[in-house]
Scaffold this motif. Sequence first.
Motif, PDB file in Angstrom:
ATOM      1  N   ASP A  37       0.814  -1.220   0.000  1.00  0.00           N
ATOM      2  CA  ASP A  37       0.000   0.000   0.000  1.00  0.00           C
ATOM      3  C   ASP A  37       0.845   1.266   0.000  1.00  0.00           C
ATOM      4  OD1 ASP A  37       1.040  -0.490   2.425  1.00  0.00           O
ATOM      5  OD2 ASP A  37      -0.781  -0.142   3.581  1.00  0.00           O
ATOM      6  N   LEU A  39       1.955   4.763  -0.636  1.00  0.00           N
ATOM      7  CA  LEU A  39       1.263   5.975  -1.070  1.00  0.00           C
ATOM      8  C   LEU A  39       2.302   7.052  -1.351  1.00  0.00           C
ATOM      9  CD1 LEU A  39      -1.340   7.740  -1.434  1.00  0.00           C
ATOM     10  CD2 LEU A  39      -1.099   8.324   0.993  1.00  0.00           C
ATOM     11  N   SER A  63      -0.388   4.051  -4.745  1.00  0.00           N
ATOM     12  CA  SER A  63      -1.367   5.074  -5.090  1.00  0.00           C
ATOM     13  C   SER A  63      -0.718   6.437  -4.894  1.00  0.00           C
ATOM     14  CB  SER A  63      -2.625   4.918  -4.237  1.00  0.00           C
ATOM     15  OG  SER A  63      -2.258   4.848  -2.879  1.00  0.00           O
ATOM     16  N   ASP A  65      -1.341  10.762  -3.921  1.00  0.00           N
ATOM     17  CA  ASP A  65      -2.166  11.876  -3.468  1.00  0.00           C
ATOM     18  C   ASP A  65      -1.256  13.105  -3.407  1.00  0.00           C
ATOM     19  OD1 ASP A  65      -4.248  13.392  -2.564  1.00  0.00           O
ATOM     20  OD2 ASP A  65      -4.735  12.118  -0.850  1.00  0.00           O
ATOM     21  N   THR A  90      -6.559  11.412   1.200  1.00  0.00           N
ATOM     22  CA  THR A  90      -6.390  10.042   1.688  1.00  0.00           C
ATOM     23  C   THR A  90      -6.142  10.024   3.190  1.00  0.00           C
ATOM     24  OG1 THR A  90      -5.234   9.660  -0.398  1.00  0.00           O
ATOM     25  CG2 THR A  90      -5.041   7.952   1.282  1.00  0.00           C
ATOM     26  N   ILE A  92      -4.090   8.461   5.820  1.00  0.00           N
ATOM     27  CA  ILE A  92      -2.805   7.750   5.710  1.00  0.00           C
ATOM     28  C   ILE A  92      -2.545   6.796   6.872  1.00  0.00           C
ATOM     29  CG2 ILE A  92      -1.773   9.578   4.317  1.00  0.00           C
ATOM     30  CD1 ILE A  92      -0.130  10.374   6.838  1.00  0.00           C
ATOM     31  N   LYS A  95      -0.760   3.352   6.483  1.00  0.00           N
ATOM     32  CA  LYS A  95      -0.199   3.246   5.128  1.00  0.00           C
ATOM     33  C   LYS A  95       1.300   3.548   5.119  1.00  0.00           C
ATOM     34  CE  LYS A  95      -4.217   3.766   2.352  1.00  0.00           C
ATOM     35  NZ  LYS A  95      -5.287   4.512   3.021  1.00  0.00           N
TER      36      LYS A  95
END
Length: 178
Positions: A37, A39, A63, A65, A90, A92, A95
């Motif tokens: 995951d 980010l 992903s 952001d 998001t 977080i 993450k």
Amino acid sequence: MTVAPGEPEILITGEAIRRRVEELGRQISEEYDRAEDLLLVGVLRGSFIFLADLARALTIRGSVDFLAVSSYESSAAPAGPVRLVADLRTDIAGKHVLVVEDIVDTGDTLAYLLRLLALRGPASLKCCALLSKPACRKTDVRIDYLGFEIPDVWVVGYGLDDKERHRFLPYIGVRSTD
Ligand code: IMP
Ligand code: MG
């Protein structure tokens, strides 16, 4: 690569950036191999080109952001304390977060962001910066992944600007004194 008259002098060529971003992508992919995951948090606006290239150099899933902080009013002096002007969408918590910055100068912006994001309980929090100017550091901050160290000069291109000028140059150049 040829530079048109009046354009900023090349400090780091587009090709050298491409090679270094590939290396960073490989290193980050290896180190986050088990993190499903990841980010990427892009700091607007200067990091948008670096982030786009870095994301494509990763071989792991993740992903993205963005957030935005107040930046210098002019290139001559900081506009004062760092201020968050747009937050992530998001949550977080839990993450693996990698903050992606264009350049670390005094270190104030990155130190502020890491403090702020740490309070939200990410599983891990690291940062990747394309450029660092160690001679300008005021606030000590750890850069986990760094593209290049550069001297104390104002650089533009590859997303970085001088009062909104030169962001789209495909290389890192030194602002011309005009
Ligand atoms: P710091 O808080 O002093 O580390 O400044 C970080 C921010 O200032 C960066 O994210 C950039 O937006 C901006 N900045 C610092 N140095 C330069 C430069 O040489 N060119 C363009 N922007 C810069
Ligand atoms: Mg920035």
